[in-house]
Structure formats: structure tokens, C-alpha cells
Design an enzyme around this catalytic site. Sequence first.
Site, PDB file in Angstrom:
ATOM      1  N   ASP A 224      14.135 -10.236 -24.414  1.00  0.00           N
ATOM      2  CA  ASP A 224      13.715  -9.751 -25.717  1.00  0.00           C
ATOM      3  C   ASP A 224      14.940  -9.820 -26.623  1.00  0.00           C
ATOM      4  O   ASP A 224      16.086  -9.914 -26.146  1.00  0.00           O
ATOM      5  CB  ASP A 224      13.172  -8.325 -25.605  1.00  0.00           C
ATOM      6  CG  ASP A 224      12.180  -8.003 -26.718  1.00  0.00           C
ATOM      7  OD1 ASP A 224      12.272  -8.638 -27.794  1.00  0.00           O
ATOM      8  OD2 ASP A 224      11.342  -7.122 -26.536  1.00  0.00           O
ATOM      9  N   TRP A 225      14.725  -9.757 -27.920  1.00  0.00           N
ATOM     10  CA  TRP A 225      15.811 -10.001 -28.870  1.00  0.00           C
ATOM     11  C   TRP A 225      16.891  -8.932 -28.723  1.00  0.00           C
ATOM     12  O   TRP A 225      16.630  -7.748 -28.873  1.00  0.00           O
ATOM     13  CB  TRP A 225      15.240 -10.066 -30.275  1.00  0.00           C
ATOM     14  CG  TRP A 225      14.915 -11.472 -30.720  1.00  0.00           C
ATOM     15  CD1 TRP A 225      15.243 -12.025 -31.913  1.00  0.00           C
ATOM     16  CD2 TRP A 225      14.225 -12.503 -29.997  1.00  0.00           C
ATOM     17  NE1 TRP A 225      14.794 -13.336 -31.971  1.00  0.00           N
ATOM     18  CE2 TRP A 225      14.179 -13.655 -30.806  1.00  0.00           C
ATOM     19  CE3 TRP A 225      13.659 -12.570 -28.721  1.00  0.00           C
ATOM     20  CZ2 TRP A 225      13.588 -14.854 -30.402  1.00  0.00           C
ATOM     21  CZ3 TRP A 225      13.065 -13.763 -28.310  1.00  0.00           C
ATOM     22  CH2 TRP A 225      13.039 -14.872 -29.148  1.00  0.00           C
TER      23      TRP A 225
END
Length: 818
Positions: A224-225
Site C-alpha cells: 500500500d502507498w
Amino acid sequence: MGRIEELVDRMTLEEQVSLLSGEDFWSLPAIDRLGIGKLRVTDGPNGARGGGSLIGGVKSAAFPVGIALGASWNVRLLTEIGTALAEEVKSKGAHVSLAPTVNLHRSVSNGRNFECYSEDPILTASLAVGYIEGLQGQGVSATIKHFAGNESEIERTTISSEIDERTLRELYLVPFEWAVKRAGTWGIMSSYNKLNGTFTSENPWLLDQVLRKEWHYDGVVMSDWFGSHSTAPTVNAGLDLEMPGPPRDRGEKLVAAVEAGEVSRETLRARVLDVLRLMERTGALDDHSEWAERADDRAEHRALIRRAGAEGAVLLKNAGELLPLSGSGKLAVIGPNARVAQIMGGGSAQLNPHYRVSPWDGLVAALGEDHLSYAAGATNHRFEPLLRGGFTAEYFANETLSGAPVFTETLEEAQAFWIGRVGGGKVDPLHFSARLTGRFTPEASGEHRVGIYSAGFSRVLVDGKLVADAWTHWSKGRTFFEEGCDEVVGTINLEAGHSYDVVIEFAAKPFATLGLAAFAAGIGLPLGDAAIAAAVEAAREAEVALVFVGRNGEWDTEGSDLDSITLPGRQDELIAAVAAVNARTAVVLQTGGPVEMPWLGEVAAVLEAWYPGQEAGNAIADVLTGAAEPGGRLPQSFPVKWADNPTNSQDREIYPGLDGKVRYEEGVFIGYRHYDRHGIAPLFPFGFGLGYTNFAVSDLELDASGFEADGEVSVSVTVENTGRRAGSEVVQVYVSAPDATVARPAKELKAFEKVRLGPGERQRLTLALDDRAFAYYRTEAQHWLVEPGRYVIRVARHAADVGMTAEVVRRDRLLLPV
């Protein structure tokens, strides 16, 4: 040797490493020397936002949110939507969609429940398979997320989800397992949280043992970012791709780790091959085009979104068959969501839609404005209404608003989400300040509320007076993915028609996990008793009162769980007041999950419409007028009160979490399984939903001839539409194991099928139950087991329905591999 194997062997170490992290926020670097193109991704799951910010950007089609699609119980519809979304992704110049979201509804207050399909693993998994097959059938990769244990938003980037293996295997891993084994997903995104003490992005058991060795996954695992936390541990555990770029943990650090022997050349090669395989599957390997995005507003997408919105709408109550509306009498259209189109939740799923159709717009189009009256009655906003109009934004290359601005632009509203390129690229996105100037003219006189919240320091001045200060004593809250503060509100008396100078000042600050800067500012005048009185008067004079209430994307949002499931503000009071003067009151809810309904006995009808995308008002009007059937069934149990839900406990470690841990103490007993176990009657059970016609389900027959040998059973029933109009029914098959030697749920959904029939039409359905439908996971033996004994098969319309039952019996144990 195939093409990608030849390519990886021709790469330098630095080139190999370059493909294991983003170049920027949305893409990987090209390798021109070898003719390797650029892989680009875009956010989902209810649209394709493209490479823009969460705010603004190129317009996109807004599809119904996850829970609305979950309520459809229609796998074929999900395939259609996946296919359409692939076209949307391509319109944004991307190859990969960061979707779907398949975490389960463990609690009723998770801020991201709207984005997920259901509380049940089989319903979720089935719909996810349909979505992925539609998407990838058009050459666009899915990225099923978030793997795994991300069922709440509180401290989600640091908390450890403590989940026993049986619960993981039987509930939370099932949608991911089906995505890999049945849909062949090309992408998986790791979650932010830790799983049993180890970040999922560097969890060898999750990413290597389960995903690759047991499920034989050959796609990409991306973080995920900003969800990667190390260099060698993530690569060695099985995380292929660190996102976004420029890299924090890879790049030169990974080159050094390989040279030091911390990551083997063989492991590195495997990670790069995964990325190249994804590029080959999506066509990115040979895509050398310039990144171009377009707003592709297609008529067929509009029609699909409208149809899907109606199919996910759940009719919860319809006393006296108030709905569909009939006659030409006056309709009072009341409530905060009546003239505001609540089309989606908040967070990374939000986008800039082509348009928004409110319920008022939809009703005007369907019935004409002459039949309608309107009253707001109450508000339901979490934050003060956003300031709109032209704001001049000046950017400074420091955090002190000093010196001359280095860039100036105009913003259409008083909010910004700055990440990546900021201030025309003339300022460091993590070290800058900005001053916005504009004007505000109030429509009414009185004490106004001025609010601001920000990931960074901020303040609002009105005619030179400091009114809202989120600068002097900034503290971390639950906005902007937990990087922002809670809203700070000040008050000021303003006169109607007078124009006031508004100045908003902002300065970036050090971030916790996500490198971003953002703010939003608003001014509002509270509605009081007079607004409810006006709504009551409108209802008194109408044949039918339609009350549009619920929440919005400020409440149902990534990065923030709900404090309760009561309707915000004075909405409950509004509904009760309207119902007291008009017995023919219908409540239309728009929420991302359950709400308490203290007024349920006082109203004639209740429709849960969720957030159905850009065609919201048209879809809702279609259902209210009978142009479409309310085709939805609840994908989540609605409790009478919050305290009835599975995560209610005096132990804060169970929910919302304590000292960095959230313990899934309830195990496999979430959703309807919890209500069954504790004898708690829900307000509305899982799988429940009414329609505008009637169905009979009969003639249950089982074919258990292979049950002893292979654990498989087929279930057949006849479905007949006994009503006067076309409609749909969802046949649900639950399995119980009354002779089990371990604690098992009273029943578990194992198969379902939605069928649409005309008046008087009949259809024979056969649903298959495989061996896993009867098994539980034995952690100590590391296998699935179908025990000897009786198994009850129930065909029902919802989880609380007695339905029809039949039994099958096993004599011997059946062991199933993982």
C-alpha cells in the site's frame, strides 16, 4: 527461456532494482535500453481516478461503492462492472486498477466498510471473482486488497491485527484465496497493518508460505502507498513492489543490500520476474505511449451505473405497500441528502465524477417538479460546509510564508491534497507553505461556524481576524488518513449579503507515515428548530413524505472509524417529527453500513440506497417509482444498537485496539454468526431484503451420491414468481455442522444464486457445494477437515429465515490440503 526471463538476465543490477519500486506516485520507470515500457496504475475500486490528486483531476465515471455492489448479490453484474472499469482504467492511460477491496465487515463502525462487499467471506469472494474476471478479461490487472487483517481504520498504519490461524483461513483469507485460485488475479496489495506482530509487507508466512507456496500465486505483490517499512525483509518475504516512488526503502538501499548478500540474486530475480510478468500480461511491457488521460463519459456506463444502483438498493420495510409510489399527489422531499448527491465514500476511493444526480434531480426527471416540495430539515455534515469560489493560492519555498511567492494559481474551493508535484513543481512537496485569499458572502445573518482541518499547520482569518486556529496547538486526529488533525472550529457573527475577506494560511509539517500535505476549510450556519418545523409543515401538506437521510463521505471514509452508528446531527429527530404528522413516510438511507433506527415503528417504508455512484438520484427514483425493482439484499447484518455488534467489548484491545494491538477475540463468529451464537436478534438480518413481487421456493432435493467419496453435494430447488410483476430473488444455501467436535457457527453461507423471473415464471436451480463447504481448518494439523457426522443444509432467503432443510451424513473423515 521466455521473453521476460531473457529481459531480466540482460538487466544490470541497478535496472533490476529500478523495477521494484515506483518512479513516481503512479508509475514504474521505463528501461529504454531494453525497450521496456512504463507500467502505470490508478486507484479504484468504484472508478478510475487516474494520476490526479484525490481532489479534482480529470473526470471519471463513479460506480456504486463496494457495499452497494455487495448488496446486489449478483456475480454477473460484478463481471459487467469489472469490464466497464477496465475501459475506465484505459481511459486514464493505466494498466492496473488498485481494486477490489475485499476486507470483511468485522465491526459495524469501520470507516471503510462502504468500500468492502460484505461481512461474509463466501459472498465477498464470489463477487470479487466476478469483478476480477471482468477487469482482467480486458487486459487490465486487478489488485485485490488489503492483504490482510485491515478491518478497521484506527492506527491502521502501525497496529497489529492479532488473528488466530483458523479464523484467518476460514474468514479473512478466503476472498484472497478465491481471487488467486479461481480468478487468477495478477495483483495483490499488502495492508498497512502488522499481522500477529509483523508488518504484512514483510510477513514471510503470509506472502511466501501461504500466498506463493500453498496457493501458487505468480502475480505481483505491491505495498500500500508508503506501506513498506524495510529493504531486505520486504524483498525476502515476497513484496515485489514498493509504492509509491521515489523509493524510500529500495533504490540505492536495495542495490547495497544485494551487494552485501542480504538479498540473494536469485530472490531479486524472482521479484523482477513477477513485475515483468505483470507488464507482459497487461501490455505495459511494450507500451511506450505518452501518459494521456481523458474524461470518457460513456452512455453505456451511465446506464450500467443506474441499473447497478437500483439492483443494490435494499427495501427494508414497506408497510401497506407504500412503495412503489402511485398516484399524482404531492410529495414532500425532505432531508439533508435530498438535494445533495451522496455518490461515494471518502479516502482513496473518491474521484472527480462526470456529474452527480441528487434524489431531487431524479424525482424531478421522473415526476416533474410540480408534484414536489422541499425542506432540508437538518444537516448531516461532519465538517463545516466547504468554502467554494475562486481562491488565489500563493506558494512559498519555505515553511514560514516568508519572502516572495514562487508560484501562484487559482483553486476553485478551499481544500487541497498536495502530494508529489506541488506549486507547479517549484516547491518541495514536504517543505513549503501557502496562503489562499478569497471572499465569502453569507446568505443569512447569524453566528457562523468556521472550521479547518489539515495535514500540516493551518489557520483561517476572516476580515483579518483569526477565527479557526489549527496551527498553534496542532495535534494528530482522524483526517487525511490519520496524518491530519481533527477539525478546529471557531465562531463569528456575519451579516447576510456582506462580502468578507477570507485568508487561509498553511505550512507543511513532518509526517508520520504518509508523505502528504492537505487541508480543507469551511463556513456554515447551523440549522435549528425552524428547519425541522418547515419540514414538518411540508410533510403535513403532502400525500407522501420522502425523507432522505444518512451519512456522507466525510463519515464513511478511509482513515477514520465511526464513533457510533446513530444518524449524525438531528436526523433521527427530523424523521420522528415528520412521521408524527404523515403516516405515509418513507425513509431513504444513504450510508456505508448499518444505522440505528429508533423511528422504525413510526414510518411506513425504509429503503437503504448506500452510495450508488454518479447516477444516485436516478437509481433511487427508479426504485421509488417502480421503474426498477429494489434488487438488493443486506450484505451486512443491521443490529438494533451498536452494542449488539461482534466487536462490542469492555476490553479495548478487542476494539478499537490498545497499545498497538487489535485482538480478533471473536474468532470465526462475526456478522450473523455472532448474532446466532449469542441469541441476539438483529434489526435486519444478513441477506434480508424485500421486493415489489412475491416468490415461492420449493421442492428441495439433494444429490449427495458423491459426498462420502469427495465431499460434494448439489442442492436443487424450484423458484417461482407468484406476484404480478417481474422481480428477483436470491436463493441462499447455509450449512450447519451440529455434530462438530469444535466450536462452529450455527450456520454458514456456502452458496447463493440470484434469479430474475417474470410474473408466473418458474426456474429450477442447482447450486454446488464443494468439500470446503463442510470443512473447518485444523490449525495443529495444518489441513482442512470434514468430520464424520450430520450436516444440515438450509435453503433460505436470509440468515434468520427458517427456510427448508435437509441432511447429509458422513461416515469417515475427509482431509483436505491447504
